[in-house]
Motif scaffolding. Structure first.
Motif, short mmCIF file in Angstrom:
data_model
loop_
_atom_site.label_atom_id
_atom_site.label_comp_id
_atom_site.label_asym_id
_atom_site.label_seq_id
_atom_site.Cartn_x
_atom_site.Cartn_y
_atom_site.Cartn_z
N LYS A 1 12.61 1.35 0.71
CA LYS A 1 13.15 1.25 -0.69
C LYS A 1 12.14 1.59 -1.58
CE LYS A 1 17.50 0.58 0.42
NZ LYS A 1 18.44 1.50 0.19
N LYS A 2 10.86 1.67 -1.15
CA LYS A 2 9.62 1.90 -2.03
C LYS A 2 9.68 0.75 -3.11
CE LYS A 2 8.38 6.43 -1.26
NZ LYS A 2 7.02 6.40 -1.21
N LEU A 3 10.05 -0.36 -2.76
CA LEU A 3 9.93 -1.52 -3.61
C LEU A 3 8.70 -2.28 -3.55
CD1 LEU A 3 13.32 -3.04 -3.59
CD2 LEU A 3 12.52 -1.74 -5.38
N ALA A 4 7.80 -1.78 -2.61
CA ALA A 4 6.42 -2.41 -2.15
C ALA A 4 5.46 -1.27 -1.52
CB ALA A 4 6.46 -3.59 -1.21
N ALA A 5 4.03 -1.18 -2.00
CA ALA A 5 3.37 -0.34 -1.47
C ALA A 5 2.64 -0.82 -0.24
CB ALA A 5 2.17 -0.08 -2.37
N CYS A 6 2.58 -2.14 0.24
CA CYS A 6 1.80 -2.71 1.00
C CYS A 6 2.26 -4.35 1.11
CB CYS A 6 0.29 -2.53 0.86
SG CYS A 6 -0.55 -3.54 2.19
N ILE A 7 2.54 -4.53 2.46
CA ILE A 7 2.86 -6.11 2.76
C ILE A 7 1.97 -6.63 4.09
CG2 ILE A 7 4.90 -7.41 3.33
CD1 ILE A 7 6.66 -5.22 2.32
N ASN A 8 1.39 -7.61 3.72
CA ASN A 8 0.68 -8.16 4.87
C ASN A 8 1.62 -9.43 5.34
OD1 ASN A 8 -1.53 -8.10 2.38
ND2 ASN A 8 -1.98 -7.06 4.24
N ILE A 9 1.65 -9.52 6.79
CA ILE A 9 2.47 -10.52 7.43
C ILE A 9 1.64 -11.57 7.95
CG2 ILE A 9 4.09 -11.26 9.10
CD1 ILE A 9 5.33 -8.53 8.79
N LEU B 1 -1.15 2.09 -5.16
CA LEU B 1 -0.25 1.29 -5.15
C LEU B 1 1.29 1.86 -6.30
CD1 LEU B 1 -0.34 -2.41 -5.98
CD2 LEU B 1 1.62 -1.29 -6.79
N ASN B 2 0.62 2.33 -7.34
CA ASN B 2 1.67 2.93 -8.03
C ASN B 2 2.41 3.96 -7.71
OD1 ASN B 2 2.59 3.02 -11.18
ND2 ASN B 2 1.86 5.19 -11.05
N ASP B 3 1.55 5.06 -7.01
CA ASP B 3 2.19 6.23 -6.21
C ASP B 3 2.97 5.96 -5.36
OD1 ASP B 3 0.62 7.78 -8.33
OD2 ASP B 3 -0.86 8.42 -7.00
N ASN C 1 -9.36 -2.32 -7.83
CA ASN C 1 -10.07 -1.06 -7.67
C ASN C 1 -9.07 0.01 -8.08
OD1 ASN C 1 -10.79 1.17 -6.41
ND2 ASN C 1 -10.74 0.55 -4.23
N LYS C 2 -9.58 0.87 -8.89
CA LYS C 2 -8.54 1.64 -9.78
C LYS C 2 -7.92 2.69 -8.74
CE LYS C 2 -9.71 0.22 -13.68
NZ LYS C 2 -9.14 -1.26 -14.07
N GLU C 3 -8.60 3.17 -7.77
CA GLU C 3 -8.10 4.20 -6.82
C GLU C 3 -6.68 3.36 -6.06
OE1 GLU C 3 -12.06 5.36 -7.42
OE2 GLU C 3 -11.48 3.61 -7.12
N TYR C 4 -7.20 2.02 -5.54
CA TYR C 4 -6.14 1.17 -4.89
C TYR C 4 -4.95 0.91 -5.91
CZ TYR C 4 -3.74 -2.55 -2.51
OH TYR C 4 -2.57 -3.01 -1.55
#
Length: 104
Positions: free
Chosen positions: A26-34, A99-101, A92-95
């Motif tokens: 759903k693009k509600l998150a960019a990255c998820i750690n389990i 995340l935004n994109d 980190n600005k690139e990160y």
């Protein structure tokens, strides 16, 4: 504050992956750690309880938090799931651009 780290505890691996995949699709998150094997101690119904859980560490945008919250509550097995958000104050600005994109 534009970005958040959201913590969500889950009862088992299946639930953690189901929630993580939903949030990513759903693009509600960019990255998820389990993070497996989290021992939780907490107050529940007037007494101290404990549970073996998994922890999701979700990177998202503040503007998406309400949709994230609603989706997780629908999928989650707990009657009162832990879904808490902390601000990302810098990084980190690139990160952060990634995340935004990577989210809507």
């Amino acid at each position: 504050m534009k970005y958040l780290i959201t913590f969500i505890t889950c009862a088992n691996q299946e639930e953690a992956k189901k929630i993580a995949n939903f949030l990513l699709k759903k693009k509600l998150a960019a990255c998820i750690n389990i993070i497996p094997k989290v021992e939780s101690l907490f107050w529940w119904k007037g007494k101290i309880d404990k549970a073996s859980e998994l922890l999701l560490v979700v990177k998202t945008k503040k503007s998406l938090f309400k949709k994230l919250l609603i989706g997780v509550k629908i999928l989650h097995s707990y009657s009162c799931p832990e879904i808490i958000a902390l601000p990302i104050i810098d990084g980190n600005k690139e990160y952060l651009k990634w995340l935004n994109d990577s989210t809507r």
